[in-house]
Design an enzyme around this catalytic site. Sequence first.
Site, PDB file in Angstrom:
ATOM      1  CE  LYS A  36      -3.919   1.660   2.832  1.00 11.04           C
ATOM      2  NZ  LYS A  36      -4.648   1.444   4.135  1.00 11.04           N
ATOM      3  CB  SER A  47      -8.022   3.347   3.054  1.00 13.48           C
ATOM      4  OG  SER A  47      -7.242   2.726   4.067  1.00 13.48           O
ATOM      5  CB  SER A  58      -8.197   0.162   5.776  1.00 15.80           C
ATOM      6  OG  SER A  58      -8.836   1.221   5.724  1.00 15.80           O
TER       7      SER A  58
HETATM    8  N1  GLN Z   1     -12.887   3.449   7.066  1.00 18.27           N
HETATM    9  C1  GLN Z   1     -12.254   3.573   7.994  1.00 18.27           C
HETATM   10  C2  GLN Z   1     -11.636   5.241   8.221  1.00 18.27           C
HETATM   11  O1  GLN Z   1     -12.070   5.701   7.282  1.00 18.27           O
HETATM   12  C3  GLN Z   1     -11.143   2.679   8.310  1.00 18.27           C
HETATM   13  C4  GLN Z   1      -9.787   3.281   7.625  1.00 18.27           C
HETATM   14  C5  GLN Z   1      -8.621   2.258   7.820  1.00 18.27           C
HETATM   15  O2  GLN Z   1      -8.775   1.269   8.413  1.00 18.27           O
HETATM   16  N2  GLN Z   1      -7.411   2.720   7.627  1.00 18.27           N
HETATM   17  O3  GLN Z   1     -11.310   5.460   9.216  1.00 18.27           O
END
Ligand code: GLN
Length: 485
Positions: free
Chosen positions: A75, A150, A174
């Site tokens: 990532k 994400s 994510s």
């Molecule tokens: N969707 C969650 C957020 O926006 C989790 C994001 C993540 O795990 N990086 O914070």
Amino acid sequence: MGDVINTAALVQSGSTSAADVVSACLGRIKRRDKSVNALVSYDDDRVLADAARIDKKRASGKSLGKLAGVPVVVKDNICTEFSRTTCGSKILETYVSQFNAFVVDQLINADAVIVGKGNLDEFAMGSSTEFSLHGGTLNPWDTNRVPGGSSGGPAVAVASRMVSASLGSDTGGSIRQPASFCGVVGLKPSYGRVSRYGLVAYGSSLDQIGPFTTSVDDAALMLEVIAGHDGRDSTSVNQDVPTYSSALNEPVEGKRIGVCAACFAEGLSDDVRQSVEQAIEKLRDAGCEIVPIDLPHMKYAIASYYMIAMAEASSNLARFDGVHYGYRTEQPQDLADMYASSRGEGFGAEVKRRIMMGTYALSSGYYDAYYLKALKVRRLIKEDFDAAFKRCDVIALPVAPTTAFAIGEKIDDPLAMYLSDMYTVFANLAGLCAISLPCGFDAAGLPIGWQLMGPPFGESTLLSVAHQYQNITDFHLQTPALAAD
Ligand code: GLN
């Protein structure tokens, strides 16, 4: 046997060369990535040179590492010194790190080849991979839908079989939610199991790095490689790394699977409920005992998570000031304007929303009412799980309330977007390990995932239950049409 294990064995024995594996991988990326936009960057010459170095190492009689010749995507919030690390943000558009993240060095030391960087929501804030400098990533099962987020890029790179493994980061879901939307395996390790050194921080008390793979045995091997103590992350735990991949066949008979009825109530789509219930039945048939558990503070998890994540984000993102890193505004009026305009022009709308809310929650007068209260709720949630794990070995629940939603569907409704994390944030708040596994398809043919959670540092049991579920099902073997060309 998983693709990662298989490829490494072939390269270790010399039946195939790392150069051949990597060339085939680059070919797949070139054919497929234009349809899904999973990768932010890759560099053929460096990748082929890495593969040649591994082949030379073998030719000189040295034995190769556990991931010999395995192409991996990481990532783009995980630092690499050989390419940009943009975090999907204009503010870091040209940023090249001075060092590799701990996990990147672990992969390289295991003779993996890092083929490229995966797309993400800006600074890992989002659940759809729509908020990126590089444009959105598309779901390979239906390119009108989001891949989740994400870590959408790393998930899609595996789902469309460009690579058989990738790394994402999971602050509130994510890794697990995109794994579920894309029909692959996604593992969030326990907090402290994998070093965060070189992961661009979002919510430091929640963030963990973990793998995407197509099978659980591959996830176990990847975890073995990336886990371990690192003095450069003060929350990295100094505890031996078990050989997860050799404990996968520990019998599941008699294992207690905790099920909380409230996780199957309101808000959950019928397709998802049915598939997750069937997955739990499979484990019952395999000799597990199903134990009802109670998580009384579950309904406060989303509010607590977003308060804490935003507060930590507002502090972590203060470093992007136009001086130390990345983008600086062109013609500032004065120093204050340089800071304000660099940040104003460099960050996207969702990141700004979170910085503002987090700053507000931490400001004097509101700290006790918001941030401190969220920490207290976090403690209660942790205690719910401590009590639950006295009665069961792992907990089974959905990953997300729905399958992949349409592109644009939630983009103007942050609350609806935040609610897609309702089943994943517990594991981050309580420091648990958790895995997302394919368990079916909905009426539109989109993958459905289910989730198993284990206590902190309970990865061995978690992975063995997950592995044996995969042994008796074949959902993880289905691939999207895109993966055939
Ligand atoms: N969707 C969650 C957020 O926006 C989790 C994001 C993540 O795990 N990086 O914070």
